[in-house]
Design an enzyme around this catalytic site. Structure first.
Site, PDB file in Angstrom:
ATOM      1  N   ASP A  29      23.405  35.607  95.907  1.00  0.00           N
ATOM      2  CA  ASP A  29      22.008  35.426  95.503  1.00  0.00           C
ATOM      3  C   ASP A  29      21.732  36.269  94.262  1.00  0.00           C
ATOM      4  OD1 ASP A  29      19.216  34.435  97.203  1.00  0.00           O
ATOM      5  OD2 ASP A  29      18.992  35.748  95.463  1.00  0.00           O
ATOM      6  N   ASN A  86      14.837  28.797 104.915  1.00  0.00           N
ATOM      7  CA  ASN A  86      13.412  28.592 104.690  1.00  0.00           C
ATOM      8  C   ASN A  86      13.147  27.103 104.484  1.00  0.00           C
ATOM      9  OD1 ASN A  86      12.830  31.389 104.756  1.00  0.00           O
ATOM     10  ND2 ASN A  86      13.460  31.602 102.620  1.00  0.00           N
ATOM     11  N   HIS A  99      19.717  25.351 101.674  1.00  0.00           N
ATOM     12  CA  HIS A  99      20.679  26.453 101.607  1.00  0.00           C
ATOM     13  C   HIS A  99      20.440  27.410 102.758  1.00  0.00           C
ATOM     14  CE1 HIS A  99      17.117  27.425  99.244  1.00  0.00           C
ATOM     15  NE2 HIS A  99      17.281  28.668  99.644  1.00  0.00           N
TER      16      HIS A  99
END
Ligand code: 5GP
Length: 113
Positions: A29, A86, A99
């Protein structure tokens, strides 16, 4: 449809790749919230969980298998880690290409991502 992650998959923009096969790519990330923060992404463009089809079930399962493997490789399998997906704006999703977040390397509280 396109996404920032499709651009990474096509090598149009750079990313630190942690794992890749025909179906899945895993990248660090860009804005990590823990020492280990990896995004596990299907190469097939699926915007959100709401768009998962029955036929995608093996692919979705594979995201978790890759997460498990990366957790073991990083040495956090025993100590523990967090997997987060999410969904939608109110769910905190900012990139509309499915993801799975693998977050680890510190004692996690109630951080939101
Ligand atoms: P979401 O908020 O959709 O669950 O998670 C999207 C994640 O993608 C965020 O944690 C964000 O830091 C990460 N991200 C956004 N753009 C990029 C990028 O260009 N490269 C990488 N490696 N990560 C990104």
């Amino acid at each position: 449809m396109d996404s920032i992650f499709m651009k990474i998959i096509r090598r149009e923009i750079p990313a630190a790749i942690e794992y890749e096969d025909d179906d899945v790519i895993a990248i660090k990330d860009i804005n990590p919230i823990a020492p280990i923060h990896i995004l596990i992404i299907p190469k097939k463009f699926i915007p959100t969980v709401n768009d998962i089809a029955e036929a995608d079930a093996p692919l979705i399962g594979k995201l978790f298998l890759v997460a498990k493997r990366l957790a073991a490789d990083k040495g956090v399998a025993e100590g523990g880690y967090r997997l987060v997906m999410n969904v939608g704006k109110d769910g905190g999703q900012t990139v509309f290409h499915l993801h799975l977040h693998l977050i680890a390397g510190k004692k996690l509280g109630h951080e939101t991502i």
